[in-house]
Design a protein around this motif. Structure first.
Motif, PDB file in Angstrom:
ATOM      1  N   ALA A 116      43.473  38.521  13.811  1.00 54.06           N
ATOM      2  CA  ALA A 116      43.870  37.517  12.821  1.00 54.06           C
ATOM      3  C   ALA A 116      45.060  37.956  11.977  1.00 54.06           C
ATOM      4  O   ALA A 116      45.903  37.129  11.606  1.00 54.06           O
ATOM      5  N   GLU A 117      45.164  39.252  11.677  1.00 50.89           N
ATOM      6  CA  GLU A 117      46.225  39.687  10.774  1.00 50.89           C
ATOM      7  C   GLU A 117      47.626  39.523  11.386  1.00 50.89           C
ATOM      8  O   GLU A 117      48.625  39.582  10.671  1.00 50.89           O
ATOM      9  N   LEU A 118      47.704  39.301  12.685  1.00 50.51           N
ATOM     10  CA  LEU A 118      48.997  39.097  13.326  1.00 50.51           C
ATOM     11  C   LEU A 118      49.395  37.623  13.361  1.00 50.51           C
ATOM     12  O   LEU A 118      50.484  37.297  13.831  1.00 50.51           O
ATOM     13  N   MET A 119      48.537  36.754  12.877  1.00 54.37           N
ATOM     14  CA  MET A 119      48.805  35.323  12.931  1.00 54.37           C
ATOM     15  C   MET A 119      49.197  34.795  11.557  1.00 54.37           C
ATOM     16  O   MET A 119      48.825  35.368  10.528  1.00 54.37           O
ATOM     17  N   PRO A 120      49.935  33.673  11.508  1.00 54.45           N
ATOM     18  CA  PRO A 120      50.408  33.135  10.229  1.00 54.45           C
ATOM     19  C   PRO A 120      49.337  32.296   9.532  1.00 54.45           C
ATOM     20  O   PRO A 120      49.502  31.083   9.326  1.00 54.45           O
ATOM     21  N   LEU A 121      48.226  32.935   9.159  1.00 55.55           N
ATOM     22  CA  LEU A 121      47.091  32.188   8.627  1.00 55.55           C
ATOM     23  C   LEU A 121      47.435  31.469   7.329  1.00 55.55           C
ATOM     24  O   LEU A 121      46.967  30.349   7.082  1.00 55.55           O
ATOM     25  N   LYS A 122      48.251  32.089   6.480  1.00 58.17           N
ATOM     26  CA  LYS A 122      48.632  31.448   5.225  1.00 58.17           C
ATOM     27  C   LYS A 122      49.373  30.151   5.497  1.00 58.17           C
ATOM     28  O   LYS A 122      49.092  29.111   4.879  1.00 58.17           O
ATOM     29  N   GLU A 123      50.320  30.184   6.415  1.00 54.24           N
ATOM     30  CA  GLU A 123      51.099  28.992   6.732  1.00 54.24           C
ATOM     31  C   GLU A 123      50.225  27.925   7.384  1.00 54.24           C
ATOM     32  O   GLU A 123      50.394  26.724   7.122  1.00 54.24           O
ATOM     33  N   VAL A 124      49.273  28.339   8.211  1.00 55.12           N
ATOM     34  CA  VAL A 124      48.384  27.373   8.864  1.00 55.12           C
ATOM     35  C   VAL A 124      47.470  26.714   7.838  1.00 55.12           C
ATOM     36  O   VAL A 124      47.259  25.492   7.869  1.00 55.12           O
ATOM     37  N   ARG A 125      46.930  27.505   6.917  1.00 59.52           N
ATOM     38  CA  ARG A 125      46.094  26.908   5.865  1.00 59.52           C
ATOM     39  C   ARG A 125      46.886  25.900   5.038  1.00 59.52           C
ATOM     40  O   ARG A 125      46.388  24.806   4.732  1.00 59.52           O
ATOM     41  N   SER A 126      48.108  26.263   4.684  1.00 57.06           N
ATOM     42  CA  SER A 126      48.946  25.334   3.919  1.00 57.06           C
ATOM     43  C   SER A 126      49.236  24.080   4.725  1.00 57.06           C
ATOM     44  O   SER A 126      49.264  22.967   4.188  1.00 57.06           O
ATOM     45  N   GLY A 127      49.448  24.258   6.043  1.00 56.98           N
ATOM     46  CA  GLY A 127      49.698  23.113   6.903  1.00 56.98           C
ATOM     47  C   GLY A 127      48.514  22.167   6.931  1.00 56.98           C
ATOM     48  O   GLY A 127      48.678  20.942   6.839  1.00 56.98           O
ATOM     49  N   VAL A 351      53.827  23.582  10.913  1.00 56.52           N
ATOM     50  CA  VAL A 351      54.051  25.028  10.804  1.00 56.52           C
ATOM     51  C   VAL A 351      55.310  25.458  11.552  1.00 56.52           C
ATOM     52  O   VAL A 351      56.153  26.188  11.014  1.00 56.52           O
ATOM     53  N   VAL A 352      55.472  25.013  12.794  1.00 54.10           N
ATOM     54  CA  VAL A 352      56.600  25.499  13.598  1.00 54.10           C
ATOM     55  C   VAL A 352      57.933  24.900  13.158  1.00 54.10           C
ATOM     56  O   VAL A 352      58.992  25.432  13.533  1.00 54.10           O
ATOM     57  N   SER A 353      57.908  23.834  12.350  1.00 55.90           N
ATOM     58  CA  SER A 353      59.150  23.204  11.903  1.00 55.90           C
ATOM     59  C   SER A 353      59.729  23.841  10.649  1.00 55.90           C
ATOM     60  O   SER A 353      60.826  23.488  10.222  1.00 55.90           O
ATOM     61  N   ARG A 354      58.998  24.768  10.046  1.00 57.35           N
ATOM     62  CA  ARG A 354      59.430  25.380   8.789  1.00 57.35           C
ATOM     63  C   ARG A 354      60.104  26.736   9.045  1.00 57.35           C
ATOM     64  O   ARG A 354      59.789  27.420  10.030  1.00 57.35           O
ATOM     65  N   PRO A 355      61.019  27.152   8.161  1.00 52.32           N
ATOM     66  CA  PRO A 355      61.700  28.442   8.333  1.00 52.32           C
ATOM     67  C   PRO A 355      60.749  29.629   8.451  1.00 52.32           C
ATOM     68  O   PRO A 355      61.056  30.627   9.111  1.00 52.32           O
ATOM     69  N   ALA A 356      59.569  29.518   7.826  1.00 49.15           N
ATOM     70  CA  ALA A 356      58.612  30.622   7.857  1.00 49.15           C
ATOM     71  C   ALA A 356      58.142  30.933   9.276  1.00 49.15           C
ATOM     72  O   ALA A 356      57.705  32.054   9.555  1.00 49.15           O
ATOM     73  N   TRP A 357      58.251  29.968  10.179  1.00 50.41           N
ATOM     74  CA  TRP A 357      57.824  30.203  11.552  1.00 50.41           C
ATOM     75  C   TRP A 357      58.701  31.264  12.216  1.00 50.41           C
ATOM     76  O   TRP A 357      58.191  32.179  12.871  1.00 50.41           O
ATOM     77  N   THR A 359      60.441  33.523  10.706  1.00 47.45           N
ATOM     78  CA  THR A 359      60.146  34.784  10.027  1.00 47.45           C
ATOM     79  C   THR A 359      58.880  35.410  10.605  1.00 47.45           C
ATOM     80  O   THR A 359      58.821  36.628  10.842  1.00 47.45           O
ATOM     81  N   HIS A 360      57.884  34.579  10.829  1.00 47.90           N
ATOM     82  CA  HIS A 360      56.631  35.070  11.421  1.00 47.90           C
ATOM     83  C   HIS A 360      56.871  35.683  12.793  1.00 47.90           C
ATOM     84  O   HIS A 360      56.351  36.771  13.099  1.00 47.90           O
ATOM     85  N   LEU A 361      57.664  35.027  13.643  1.00 47.55           N
ATOM     86  CA  LEU A 361      57.896  35.540  14.990  1.00 47.55           C
ATOM     87  C   LEU A 361      58.639  36.877  14.959  1.00 47.55           C
ATOM     88  O   LEU A 361      58.349  37.776  15.762  1.00 47.55           O
ATOM     89  N   THR A 362      59.577  37.016  14.038  1.00 42.65           N
ATOM     90  CA  THR A 362      60.293  38.288  13.899  1.00 42.65           C
ATOM     91  C   THR A 362      59.336  39.399  13.474  1.00 42.65           C
ATOM     92  O   THR A 362      59.341  40.504  14.040  1.00 42.65           O
ATOM     93  N   ARG A 363      58.516  39.100  12.481  1.00 45.00           N
ATOM     94  CA  ARG A 363      57.534  40.079  12.000  1.00 45.00           C
ATOM     95  C   ARG A 363      56.514  40.402  13.090  1.00 45.00           C
ATOM     96  O   ARG A 363      56.115  41.565  13.264  1.00 45.00           O
ATOM     97  N   LEU A 364      56.105  39.393  13.842  1.00 43.91           N
ATOM     98  CA  LEU A 364      55.141  39.594  14.918  1.00 43.91           C
ATOM     99  C   LEU A 364      55.699  40.516  15.993  1.00 43.91           C
ATOM    100  O   LEU A 364      55.005  41.417  16.477  1.00 43.91           O
ATOM    101  N   GLY A 365      56.957  40.304  16.370  1.00 44.81           N
ATOM    102  CA  GLY A 365      57.572  41.148  17.391  1.00 44.81           C
ATOM    103  C   GLY A 365      57.599  42.606  16.974  1.00 44.81           C
ATOM    104  O   GLY A 365      57.315  43.506  17.789  1.00 44.81           O
ATOM    105  N   ARG A 366      57.941  42.865  15.710  1.00 44.82           N
ATOM    106  CA  ARG A 366      57.957  44.250  15.225  1.00 44.82           C
ATOM    107  C   ARG A 366      56.563  44.861  15.229  1.00 44.82           C
ATOM    108  O   ARG A 366      56.379  46.034  15.595  1.00 44.82           O
ATOM    109  N   ALA A 367      55.572  44.071  14.809  1.00 48.29           N
ATOM    110  CA  ALA A 367      54.199  44.581  14.768  1.00 48.29           C
ATOM    111  C   ALA A 367      53.683  44.898  16.169  1.00 48.29           C
ATOM    112  O   ALA A 367      53.055  45.938  16.400  1.00 48.29           O
TER     113      ALA A 367
END
Length: 467
Positions: A116-127, A351-357, A359-367
């Motif tokens: 779960a910690e690798l997923m954008p849970l905050k953005e999904v909850r807001s969505g 979720v995927v239409s927002r800039p945070a998406w 950012t999430h993919l970049t952070r995910l790739g590094r993790a």
């Protein structure tokens, strides 16, 4: 000693459960092991006994809890079904170990999903909060899916000439695969598959009554000559492939290999089902352009899911295809599913239409890169005889080759190794599940995204002792 400890632990937990309300959390495996001076296998044996008795239940990632008392149920006789069902159909699919439920404190390297910690849970909850306020989220959508979400999937291909009407929204990639196989084949037809390949595709093909014709990967991809021979000899008009970060091996087709495979498909008037499951999991640079981006004549049927990169609760994927094949697949999906829940489609699009998406993919790739390198390092240091011949540039898994022979001199059996590891607290996927025919060696698949690096050394130690 172990059996006696297991009995004492089970007796202790029964007494706790008897005095507690349903839903009460019980001590963790570690706490029980420390209290009784027992190993994790002994504790898990006690827990398994209590689960079987209906005294407790385990919840993945949460713990062990007192189970609600069941009212007495009169005996049920279902023996009549033996005659009614008749013999089991040949080729019935086997569900892969990646769907297994395991004790909450086991090391979960069998899973097909990131933790779960690798997923954008905050953005999904807001969505979900935003979409829940919209009336259109509760109105039946078109059977092909929300037009704006279809357009997003098409635009994200990065290729010209595609329209939102070429896309169909599905309830996850597995549903798209199963519908495609049903729609474009009849029972008894052949289908060509890379070997090894995704167990879910193997299961879906078998459930559709198809004969799987395996072709090996040569330098990461099926050779044009092998594919040509397989299509010609079997009469197959459908091939399933993962050109990018293949599951389980992590292989990536080169541009030359992509062109060669597509040329063979054109020559045979065949379809290639491109499963782009790891589109969002690139690590060492961007993922290559999908095979479909160079297809203009409707030979490629493209599937991309958001479930693993966005949320396990938002099972949304897209299938992109052209011509009558697309229409047949949409009809098959409509018959089985009618449509994908509009709330889930709207949340995914939000979720995927927002800039945070991005950012999430970049952070995910590094993790993922950090986890991959950490597990490769832990294997090299703690079990050098377990070989990772190719470090993947994307995806969630390592494909590891075990020694050919076990300590007792017998050939290594990955299923036995996986069973031993599970009893010691490590869950892995045996390589046999990923071959549509006979396995070519003893392999296991290790998911570095489902367990954190803090447990990799422990996992390698268990794996080593399980050989």
């Amino acid at each position: 000693m172990s059996d006696d400890s297991s009995t004492r632990i089970a007796r202790h937990l029964r007494s706790l459960a008897a005095a507690a309300d349903a839903g009460t959390k019980l001590p963790s495996t570690r706490a029980l092991a420390e209290r009784f001076g027992a190993g994790p296998v002994t504790v898990q044996r006690a827990l398994a006994q209590l689960v079987a008795e209906g005294v407790v239940e385990t919840r993945s990632g949460a713990g062990t809890f007192v189970r609600k008392r069941q009212a007495a149920v009169a005996p049920v006789d279902v023996s009549w079904q033996t005659a009614a069902l008749g013999p089991e159909r040949p080729g019935m699919p086997t569900i892969g170990s990646s769907m297994r439920q395991i004790p909450h404190d086991s090391i979960a390297m069998h899973s097909g999903y990131p933790e779960a910690e690798l997923m954008p849970l905050k953005e999904v909850r807001s969505g979900f909060a935003r979409i829940a306020r919209r009336d259109d989220a509760f109105t039946r959508p078109p059977t092909a899916g929300l037009p704006d979400l279809r357009r997003w999937f098409v635009d994200d291909l990065g290729a010209d000439g595609w329209r939102d009407t070429d896309a169909v929204i599905t309830s996850g990639g597995q549903a798209a695969l199963a519908a495609t196989f049903r729609a474009l084949t009849t029972p008894g037809d052949a289908i060509v598959m890379e070997s090894p390949t995704y167990w879910g595709a193997i299961a879906a093909a078998r459930q559709a009554g198809l004969v799987i014709v395996p072709v090996p990967r040569t330098d990461g991809a099926p050779s044009a000559s092998d594919l040509d021979d397989a299509l010609a000899s079997s009469g197959a008009r459908l091939a399933y492939a993962q050109p990018t970060f293949a599951n389980p091996t992590g292989d990536v087709w080169s541009p030359t290999q992509r062109d060669a495979v597509l040329a063979v498909a054109r020559d045979h008037r065949a379809f290639v089902v491109e499963d782009d499951w790891a589109h969002d999991f690139a690590m060492d640079g961007p993922a290559p352009a999908p095979l479909i981006s160079t297809d203009r004549d409707g030979h490629v049927i493209y599937i991309r899911s958001l479930t693993k990169s966005l949320s396990l609760s938002v099972r949304v994927a897209a299938l992109i295809a052209r011509g009558p094949a697309r229409a047949r697949i949409e009809n098959a999906l409509t018959v089985s599913d009618l449509y994908v829940a509009p709330v889930l489609q709207a949340v995914a699009l939000d979720v995927v239409s927002r800039p945070a998406w991005r950012t999430h993919l970049t952070r995910l790739g590094r993790a993922l890169q950090g986890r991959r390198d950490a597990l490769v390092g832990a294997l090299a240091a703690g079990a050098p005889m377990i070989e990772v011949t190719s470090v993947p540039r994307g995806g969630l898994n390592l494909w590891a080759s075990l020694p050919a022979y076990a300590a007792d001199g017998n050939p290594t059996d990955p299923d036995v190794v996986a069973a031993r590891a599970l009893s010691a607290g490590l869950s892995i996927a045996p390589g046999s599940e990923w071959f549509p025919a006979e396995a070519t060696g003893p392999f296991v698949r290790l998911n570095y995204a489902a367990a954190g690096p803090d447990r990799y050394d422990e996992a390698v130690g268990i794996l080593l002792r399980s050989l």
